[in-house]
Design a protein around this motif. Structure first.
Motif, PDB file in Angstrom:
ATOM      1  N   PHE A 119      -0.266   4.594  10.458  1.00  0.00           N
ATOM      2  CA  PHE A 119      -0.184   3.422   9.591  1.00  0.00           C
ATOM      3  C   PHE A 119      -0.825   3.610   8.225  1.00  0.00           C
ATOM      4  N   LEU A 120      -1.561   4.752   8.003  1.00  0.00           N
ATOM      5  CA  LEU A 120      -2.215   4.980   6.718  1.00  0.00           C
ATOM      6  C   LEU A 120      -1.216   5.387   5.654  1.00  0.00           C
ATOM      7  N   HIS A 121      -1.383   4.831   4.485  1.00  0.00           N
ATOM      8  CA  HIS A 121      -0.510   5.147   3.356  1.00  0.00           C
ATOM      9  C   HIS A 121      -1.174   6.113   2.387  1.00  0.00           C
ATOM     10  N   HIS A 122      -2.503   5.974   2.205  1.00  0.00           N
ATOM     11  CA  HIS A 122      -3.205   6.780   1.206  1.00  0.00           C
ATOM     12  C   HIS A 122      -4.698   6.779   1.525  1.00  0.00           C
ATOM     13  N   SER A 135      -5.863   3.102   2.233  1.00  0.00           N
ATOM     14  CA  SER A 135      -4.861   2.051   2.005  1.00  0.00           C
ATOM     15  C   SER A 135      -3.749   2.183   3.032  1.00  0.00           C
ATOM     16  N   PHE A 136      -3.288   1.062   3.521  1.00  0.00           N
ATOM     17  CA  PHE A 136      -2.205   1.062   4.513  1.00  0.00           C
ATOM     18  C   PHE A 136      -1.296  -0.133   4.254  1.00  0.00           C
ATOM     19  N   ASN A 137      -0.076  -0.057   4.839  1.00  0.00           N
ATOM     20  CA  ASN A 137       0.959  -1.076   4.615  1.00  0.00           C
ATOM     21  C   ASN A 137       0.537  -2.400   5.253  1.00  0.00           C
ATOM     22  N   THR A 138       0.479  -3.441   4.431  1.00  0.00           N
ATOM     23  CA  THR A 138       0.031  -4.749   4.921  1.00  0.00           C
ATOM     24  C   THR A 138       0.989  -5.322   5.966  1.00  0.00           C
TER      25      THR A 138
END
Length: 826
Positions: free
Chosen positions: A99-102, A180-183
């Motif tokens: 689920f992690l984006h950055h 940061s991950f997708n809300t």
């Protein structure tokens, strides 16, 4: 009590509930939904806190793993950002966490924030513009907290976690690990986690109102049963041919007031509704007898037992008579007042010193029913019975007492005896009055339906001493009920079902869903005229004969009803068109044989029949009955005996007077068309339609001038246009006559051609109705072979050749081949 059941003006599920109950259910439902939403909101916040904590702990764990020396190198040697273990660790975390984006590393020094490195491996710091703006503005958020923070961005659609790094060792500089991950994915995980709680919450929100509805319904049903029981008891109370009085005894005043009386008690006492309400027993009894009754009453109330007494009463009109009173133990208590029942019956005058019925063992009460006293034992030994036993059972009371000749239980079947015995024991255990209906067999073998009412007589120790009661003959009532039920659903003249019963039977066929149902309608032609000539008695005889003819052709499972004055309707379960036509032919054959035996033609029977076949649901059956009646009207038009035939004859007379069309032409065309229809296997109803169509197809020519119709030469363009209007005119004329309206569309299209060049609509091929295509061939052949003003008759071979040449252009080629084969066999 009835007012408690005023219905709310609802329909469907809430029908039968009051407005208040419906509103209360709605309030409970809204409260349940609100509670469920509050709980789910709290649960969502709880899960958000849990997942936020997990994200912060992940960032803390990542921060703890980052080598401090490498962080210092990035701080003092920015050029090492391209190849640094910190960058690799950040990239590895993103790669292995779905689920992690950055992920990234920040440094804050002197109020200025800079990005040291991130998880992008392409050598550059890859942060979106929106994310950079969030980071640069992060000094507005409490990121200096040791526990870190989590924020959402609606613009970037990302949720960011920032956690400070401790023990790095650079003065005036603070380092932060960011994830940061997708809300949306994060929210979706929370919603997935909440699915069971959502189902349970909303399930309970619906269950509570449902349980309340069930409770209301159960309470209402219990109240209705109670009300029904009270109504039944009230009816029984009024109809029993024994006087029953509900009295109320006041211990303070010693008064016994009459509260409720049935009709028999009012007859005995001469006390009517218009008299003074609630009189005292003292009004009807001599003071000594009243005291005697009071003592017996007080004894019955004290010992809770029943006692009998014979007293002489004086009615308000001054007449005196002897009555036997049965004082039943109390049935209700109200403070110092006690309610009890008294049973009364008239007895002959008792002379001084004469033994009463109870003392002698035989009650002198001349009732049509039987009063008894018997032992409380399974053999059912009678200690005494009234004289009504002779009329009820055929046995003299002496033959029944102590089972002298026959036992009363022998008059009942073993099954009934055991059932009644169990019911008696239950009534005694509950302290209720016994009541039961059953059959007994009299001495002459006749079975009678009786109603027994009884009560227990108790000893001082409370044990049952004996059983007393009355047995009423209700056979006449049952026979009357059966007769009324029979009359309600039967026609009195023929004994067949009436229209009301027919409608009930039709509704009953809903249970045979998927099975065909044949509906046949019969109507006697000219019945009113027959009644005028021969009288209504002969007309009734004709109706009965018709019913017999139809019944003689019916199957066992068929249902026949007389639905009107001259109409009969037959329902044929699991029967199609073939069975219906076969039955019609059988009835026609029987009527023909009957008419042949009539001398001089007087009293001949003429019957018209129509049928339809439908699937068995209510709408289809109703529609099928309408269709069968319409078919019957069509057939009536073809029968000379019917009044409807005169309508057809009047129309055709006008046509024949104006043109060269003749009745013979219509008959011949009809014969040709029916022959084609039979070869194609059409049903009889469609063959009747072909006959009508052959007679009426040119009826529109009545609106065309005679000059044009009978012109021997070539028609002008205007004259031809006038001729071409006759199909539409004919369609309008026939459509206005209800029994013929279904023929109208065939008349409209009878000049259409197979290739589409006909008129008035230019239909082509099989878009032209089948009956119209058949008619056009039959009409053309007869027109070619008969002499006309505008053309000479062709030889039959030439006419056949013309039909072959017109096949595929003017006529249906397949139907032409069928007709030519018919002509070859002539």
């Amino acid at each position: 009590m009835v007012s408690n059941f005023k219905k709310a003006k609802n329909s469907g599920f809430f029908y039968g509930f009051t407005r208040t109950q419906v509103m209360l259910v709605g309030v409970i439902f809204l409260i349940s939904i609100f509670t469920a939403l509050c709980y789910l909101g709290a649960a969502q916040h709880r899960y958000e806190d849990i997942y936020s904590g997990e994200a912060i702990n992940l960032a803390k764990s990542l921060g703890a793993l980052l080598p401090r020396s490498e962080i210092l190198n990035l701080t003092f040697r920015p050029g090492m950002a391209d190849d640094n273990p910190v960058k690799n660790m950040l990239a590895g975390v993103v790669e292995n966490t779905s689920f992690l984006h950055h992920s990234f590393l920040l440094a804050k020094s002197n109020g200025r924030i800079s990005v040291l490195t991130d998880s992008c491996l392409n050598g550059e710091i890859n942060l979106t513009t929106e994310l950079q703006e969030e980071i640069l503005n992060s000094n507005e958020r409490p990121i200096l907290s040791k526990s870190g923070c989590l924020t959402e961005s609606g613009e970037s659609g990302l949720t960011t976690v920032l956690v400070p790094l401790l023990s790095v060792g650079v003065e005036n500089t603070t380092f932060f690990v960011g994830l940061s991950f997708n809300t949306l994915q994060w929210k979706a995980k929370i919603r997935t986690k909440m699915i069971p709680e959502t189902i349970i919450s909303f399930g309970l929100a619906f269950i509570f109102p449902g349980l309340y509805l069930i409770w209301i319904k159960g309470t209402a049903l219990a109240e209705k049963r109670r009300e029904s029981a009270l109504t039944a008891w009230h009816t029984l109370f009024q109809e029993i041919p024994v006087g029953i009085v509900r009295s109320e005894y006041c211990a303070d005043s010693g008064e016994c007031l009459l509260k409720n009386l049935n009709w028999q008690a009012r007859t005995i006492l001469g006390f009517w509704a218009g008299d003074k309400e609630n009189p005292s027993w003292s009004k009807f009894l001599d003071p000594k007898d009243f005291q005697k009754k009071q003592k017996l009453l007080e004894r019955a109330l004290k010992e809770e037992r029943s006692y009998c007494i014979e007293l002489q009463i004086t009615r308000p009109d001054g007449a005196g008579l002897w009555v036997r009173m049965k004082i039943i133990s109390p049935v209700e208590h109200k403070t110092n007042k006690v309610g009890y029942f008294t049973l009364m019956e008239r007895v002959p005058s008792v002379e001084p010193g004469e033994k009463t019925g109870l003392e002698s063992g035989v009650s002198p009460c001349p009732l049509s029913s039987m009063v008894y006293r018997r032992s409380y034992d399974h053999p059912w030994t009678l200690d005494f019975v009234s004289r009504g036993a002779l009329e009820l059972t055929g046995y003299h009371p002496k033959e029944l007492i102590h089972d002298a000749v026959v036992s009363y239980k022998d008059l009942l079947s073993g099954h009934e005896h055991n059932r009644i015995w169990k019911k008696w024991r239950l009534a005694l255990d509950l302290g209720h009055i016994f009541q039961s209906e059953y059959d007994l067999v009299a001495k002459n073998g006749k079975r009678k339906r009786v109603l027994e009412l009884g009560w227990g007589v108790y000893r001082e120790d409370g044990s049952v001493l004996a059983l007393e009661g009355i047995v009423l003959d209700i056979s006449k009532r049952e026979d009357l009920k059966a007769e009324i039920k029979h009359l309600r659903c039967r026609d009195p003249l023929t004994g067949l079902y009436n229209r009301k019963a027919l409608e009930q039977k039709m509704a009953g066929f809903n249970r045979l869903e998927g099975q065909p149902l044949g509906i046949v309608v019969f109507d006697i032609n000219g019945l009113e005229a027959f009644n005028d000539v021969y009288g209504c008695a002969q007309g009734d005889c004709l109706i009965r004969k018709t019913a017999n003819f139809i019944q003689g052709s019916c199957r066992e499972e068929d249902i026949l009803a007389r639905s009107g004055g001259s109409e009969f309707v037959l329902l044929m379960p699991r029967a199609g068109a073939r069975e219906a036509e076969k039955l019609i032919q059988s009835v026609e054959k029987a009527i023909k044989h009957y008419n042949q035996r009539r001398k001089g033609g007087a009293g001949r029977l003429s019957l018209t029949m129509g049928y339809s076949v439908v699937e068995t649901d209510t709408k289809a059956i109703t529609e099928g009955l309408r269709e069968a009646r319409l078919y019957l009207k069509t057939r009536k038009i073809l029968q000379k005996e019917s009044l409807q035939h005169s309508v057809l004859s009047s129309l055709l007379a006008v046509l024949y007077a104006k043109s060269e069309e003749t009745e013979e032409h219509g008959r011949r065309v009809g014969d040709y068309a029916v022959a084609i229809g039979r070869r194609l296997g059409l049903k009889e109803r469609f063959l009747d339609d072909l006959r009508l169509l052959a007679l009426l197809h040119d009826i529109g020519k009545v609106a065309v001038s005679e000059r044009v119709l009978n012109k021997p030469g070539k028609l002008t363009a205007d004259e031809w246009e006038e001729i071409k209007k006759h199909p539409e005119i004919g369609q309008r004329i026939v459509a206005s006559i209800q029994p013929l309206e279904h023929i109208a569309k065939y008349i409209l299209y009878h000049h259409e051609r197979w290739d589409g060049t006909g008129y008035p609509c230019g239909l082509a091929g099989k878009k032209i109705p089948l009956l119209t295509r058949i008619l056009s061939i039959a009409d053309a052949y007869d027109a070619m072979t008969e002499e006309r003003v505008y053309s000479k008759a062709l030889p039959r071979k030439a006419a056949r050749r013309e039909l072959k040449e017109g096949a595929g252009t003017q006529f249906d080629p397949e139907l032409v081949q069928v007709f030519l084969k018919i002509l070859e066999t002539e």
